[in-house]
Enzyme design. Sequence first.
Site, PDB file in Angstrom:
ATOM      1  N   GLY A   1       0.798  -1.212   0.000  1.00 27.14           N
ATOM      2  CA  GLY A   1       0.000   0.000   0.000  1.00 27.14           C
ATOM      3  C   GLY A   1       0.840   1.275   0.000  1.00 27.14           C
ATOM      4  O   GLY A   1       2.074   1.257   0.113  1.00 27.14           O
ATOM      5  N   HIS A   2       0.142   2.414  -0.106  1.00 28.38           N
ATOM      6  CA  HIS A   2       0.803   3.713  -0.199  1.00 28.38           C
ATOM      7  C   HIS A   2       1.587   4.027   1.080  1.00 28.38           C
ATOM      8  O   HIS A   2       1.176   3.680   2.179  1.00 28.38           O
ATOM      9  CB  HIS A   2      -0.220   4.818  -0.476  1.00 28.38           C
ATOM     10  CG  HIS A   2      -1.259   4.953   0.569  1.00 28.38           C
ATOM     11  ND1 HIS A   2      -2.360   4.144   0.649  1.00 28.38           N
ATOM     12  CD2 HIS A   2      -1.372   5.825   1.597  1.00 28.38           C
ATOM     13  CE1 HIS A   2      -3.108   4.500   1.664  1.00 28.38           C
ATOM     14  NE2 HIS A   2      -2.533   5.523   2.271  1.00 28.38           N
ATOM     15  N   ASN A   3       2.737   4.659   0.887  1.00 26.89           N
ATOM     16  CA  ASN A   3       3.620   5.139   1.966  1.00 26.89           C
ATOM     17  C   ASN A   3       4.335   4.024   2.722  1.00 26.89           C
ATOM     18  O   ASN A   3       5.051   4.300   3.691  1.00 26.89           O
ATOM     19  CB  ASN A   3       2.860   5.993   2.992  1.00 26.89           C
ATOM     20  CG  ASN A   3       2.178   7.188   2.375  1.00 26.89           C
ATOM     21  OD1 ASN A   3       2.586   7.670   1.319  1.00 26.89           O
ATOM     22  ND2 ASN A   3       1.127   7.672   3.010  1.00 26.89           N
TER      23      ASN A   3
ATOM     24  N   SER B   1       1.231   3.026   4.973  1.00 27.10           N
ATOM     25  CA  SER B   1       2.057   3.712   5.974  1.00 27.10           C
ATOM     26  C   SER B   1       2.673   2.791   7.017  1.00 27.10           C
ATOM     27  O   SER B   1       3.171   3.269   8.043  1.00 27.10           O
ATOM     28  CB  SER B   1       1.253   4.818   6.679  1.00 27.10           C
ATOM     29  OG  SER B   1       0.807   5.769   5.741  1.00 27.10           O
TER      30      SER B   1
END
Length: 363
Positions: A258-260, A278
């Site tokens: 996922g993002h980050n 994250s």
Amino acid sequence: MVFTVQQIATALGARVEGDAGLTVQRAAEPAQADAQALALAMDPKYAEGLAQGAARAAILWDGADWQALGLRAAIFVPRPRYAMSGLTRLMDPGPEIAPGIHPTAVIDPTAQIGPGAAIGPFVVIGARVVIGQGARIAAHASVAEDARIGDDALILQGVRIGARVRIGHRFIAQPGAVVGSDGFSFVTLEKSAVENVRESLGDTGDAAKQGWTRIHSLGAVSIGDDVELGANCCIDRGTIRDTVIGSGTKLDNLVHVGHNVRIGRDCLLCGQVGIAGSSRIGDRVVFAGQVGVNDNIFVGDDVIAGGATKIFSNAPAGRVLLGYPAMRMDTHVEVYKGLRRLPRLFAQVAALQKAVSKRPETD
């Protein structure tokens, strides 16, 4: 391709006995090996298979009597599975991607293609892309604007590299992998039921009925050297900062990052692993198939998680995890043993209750 037994042994750093000049063309399991195949019989349990096949040469376990097994040559390796790495590397011809740039490829005039690169049919390379020397890109792959890919990359059919992605040297992406898609990030105008549940662990509260508004992904993805992605692996770009994959990390088929997310060096993520946004993963972490990691948590260095483990909170370095929710593997095994004993325990308790209820009353 034809190899002498000596060439194979040299590539593996192994010992040869018998006719080192004997040639083979491929590797095979012992029972299926013919005279042109090198039989892979690295354990005594494969001796019977050698008798069924027709191999003249084999890789054998330490201490094997190769002459009694009817062979003309034998290779002895100290660590069989590691030997498989060297043998398959030697014998793998790799994908056929013709040198140069195929006439159907679409390459923006501002892109820079390194010397010795091979660009296959219907590849699309966007503006200001930089491709390192010796890179090979197979049919129907695409590389979006401002991406940079290091030397000796192997990008197979249908791979998608998104805008502004940065990738190091010796990158490998299997068919269908996607690097740099938008992160899955949405928000509501007012506090949502999901936010209430996260706080209360069960109560949706009085959240209004409302739709979702996209949070766009302004970051990209940064990938180190010697990273490999499996088929249909997907890595989302960061919201503001980049999603990061450390050098030497290997991601299997259908892994989603996922993002980050930040993943350290030399990690091994098996099929269908999912890491929510994250989260931070340390170095040398191993996740077996279908492991899930919650968002915004930290998994320390050298953690190993067994198949289908779900990690909802921070995991300290070196911890071995299993289960849903994740717990120490030895604890999970004991808990599972306890669960299996429950039917017997219930029967024993019922019998005791029945016995107590039949006891005569005393003054």
